[in-house]
Write a protein that holds these residues in place. Structure first.
Motif, short mmCIF file in Angstrom:
data_model
loop_
_atom_site.label_atom_id
_atom_site.label_comp_id
_atom_site.label_asym_id
_atom_site.label_seq_id
_atom_site.Cartn_x
_atom_site.Cartn_y
_atom_site.Cartn_z
N VAL A 1 -29.02 -29.47 122.77
CA VAL A 1 -27.64 -29.12 122.46
C VAL A 1 -26.73 -30.26 122.87
CG1 VAL A 1 -28.03 -26.64 122.68
CG2 VAL A 1 -27.31 -27.95 124.67
N SER A 2 -25.59 -30.35 122.22
CA SER A 2 -24.65 -31.41 122.60
C SER A 2 -23.86 -30.96 123.81
CB SER A 2 -23.71 -31.74 121.44
OG SER A 2 -22.88 -30.64 121.16
N ARG A 3 -23.58 -31.91 124.67
CA ARG A 3 -22.71 -31.64 125.81
C ARG A 3 -21.29 -31.87 125.34
NH1 ARG A 3 -25.56 -34.94 130.72
NH2 ARG A 3 -27.56 -33.93 130.57
N GLU A 4 -20.44 -30.93 125.62
CA GLU A 4 -19.04 -31.11 125.23
C GLU A 4 -18.14 -30.42 126.22
OE1 GLU A 4 -19.00 -29.59 121.25
OE2 GLU A 4 -18.81 -27.53 121.91
N VAL A 5 -16.91 -30.88 126.25
CA VAL A 5 -15.89 -30.24 127.05
C VAL A 5 -14.81 -29.72 126.11
CG1 VAL A 5 -16.27 -31.61 129.15
CG2 VAL A 5 -14.66 -32.43 127.43
N SER A 6 -14.14 -28.70 126.54
CA SER A 6 -13.02 -28.15 125.78
C SER A 6 -11.73 -28.74 126.32
CB SER A 6 -12.97 -26.63 125.91
OG SER A 6 -14.12 -26.06 125.33
N ILE A 7 -10.84 -29.09 125.43
CA ILE A 7 -9.51 -29.53 125.85
C ILE A 7 -8.69 -28.26 126.00
CG2 ILE A 7 -7.41 -30.72 125.18
CD1 ILE A 7 -10.88 -32.02 124.46
N THR A 8 -8.23 -28.01 127.21
CA THR A 8 -7.51 -26.76 127.48
C THR A 8 -6.00 -26.93 127.51
OG1 THR A 8 -7.74 -27.08 129.87
CG2 THR A 8 -9.45 -25.78 128.77
N LYS A 9 -5.55 -28.20 127.67
CA LYS A 9 -4.11 -28.43 127.76
C LYS A 9 -3.81 -29.88 127.43
CE LYS A 9 -0.38 -27.34 130.98
NZ LYS A 9 -0.10 -26.94 132.36
N VAL A 10 -2.73 -30.10 126.69
CA VAL A 10 -2.23 -31.44 126.40
C VAL A 10 -0.74 -31.44 126.71
CG1 VAL A 10 -1.91 -33.22 124.65
CG2 VAL A 10 -3.90 -31.73 124.52
N GLU A 11 -0.33 -32.34 127.59
CA GLU A 11 1.08 -32.44 127.96
C GLU A 11 1.59 -33.84 127.66
OE1 GLU A 11 0.50 -31.22 132.16
OE2 GLU A 11 2.09 -29.78 131.70
N LEU A 12 2.85 -33.91 127.26
CA LEU A 12 3.49 -35.19 126.95
C LEU A 12 4.76 -35.30 127.78
CD1 LEU A 12 3.40 -37.70 125.08
CD2 LEU A 12 4.81 -36.40 123.47
N GLU A 13 4.92 -36.46 128.44
CA GLU A 13 6.13 -36.74 129.21
C GLU A 13 6.71 -38.06 128.73
OE1 GLU A 13 5.91 -36.34 133.44
OE2 GLU A 13 4.40 -34.77 133.30
N ALA A 14 8.03 -38.19 128.83
CA ALA A 14 8.73 -39.42 128.44
C ALA A 14 9.52 -39.95 129.62
CB ALA A 14 9.68 -39.14 127.27
N ASP A 15 9.64 -41.29 129.71
CA ASP A 15 10.42 -41.86 130.82
C ASP A 15 11.91 -41.74 130.58
OD1 ASP A 15 10.75 -43.86 128.89
OD2 ASP A 15 9.95 -45.47 130.14
N LYS A 16 12.32 -41.46 129.33
CA LYS A 16 13.73 -41.18 129.02
C LYS A 16 13.79 -40.45 127.69
CE LYS A 16 13.75 -46.01 128.06
NZ LYS A 16 13.89 -47.18 128.83
N THR A 17 14.85 -39.72 127.47
CA THR A 17 14.98 -38.95 126.22
C THR A 17 16.23 -39.35 125.43
OG1 THR A 17 16.08 -37.15 127.39
CG2 THR A 17 13.68 -36.96 127.09
N GLU A 18 16.94 -40.36 125.91
CA GLU A 18 18.07 -40.88 125.16
C GLU A 18 18.08 -42.39 125.30
OE1 GLU A 18 21.83 -38.68 125.20
OE2 GLU A 18 22.84 -40.60 125.52
#
Length: 106
Positions: free
Chosen positions: A13-30
């Protein structure tokens, strides 16, 4: 004449992991037109992999794919981070998000 042993069935069987969360942050928004924004993508996986895992993350701006970043999760860890910059040349409002597959092999 030959004598045959019992038969052993091996399932690979293939070994795999599930991606449970993806978060994105920015150093500035303007920013002013012509300036860059730095982003950090954090990916959480389960279970903790036995070996390092590379997770591809596609970056979208207003629904259009603009970049890709590789996020590395260390062996035994559950989170990894990737970094990228985007240059915004025109005034406006932009929605940025990251997208990964739901599973990756290791």
């Amino acid at each position: 004449m030959t004598v045959k042993s019992n038969v052993i069935t091996v399932k690979v069987v293939s070994r795999e992991v599930s991606i449970t969360k993806v978060e994105l942050e920015a150093d500035k928004t303007e920013v002013y037109a012509g300036e860059e924004v730095g982003f950090e993508v954090t990916v959480t996986v389960s279970p903790a992999p036995e070996r390092p895992v590379t997770v591809p993350a596609d970056i979208y701006v207003n629904g259009e794919k603009k970049a890709s970043v590789t996020v590395s999760v260390p062996a035994g860890g559950t989170t990894g981070r990737g970094y990228f910059n985007l240059l915004f040349t025109e005034p406006g409002t932009y929605e940025v998000y990251a997208e990964t597959p739901d599973k990756v092999p290791f």
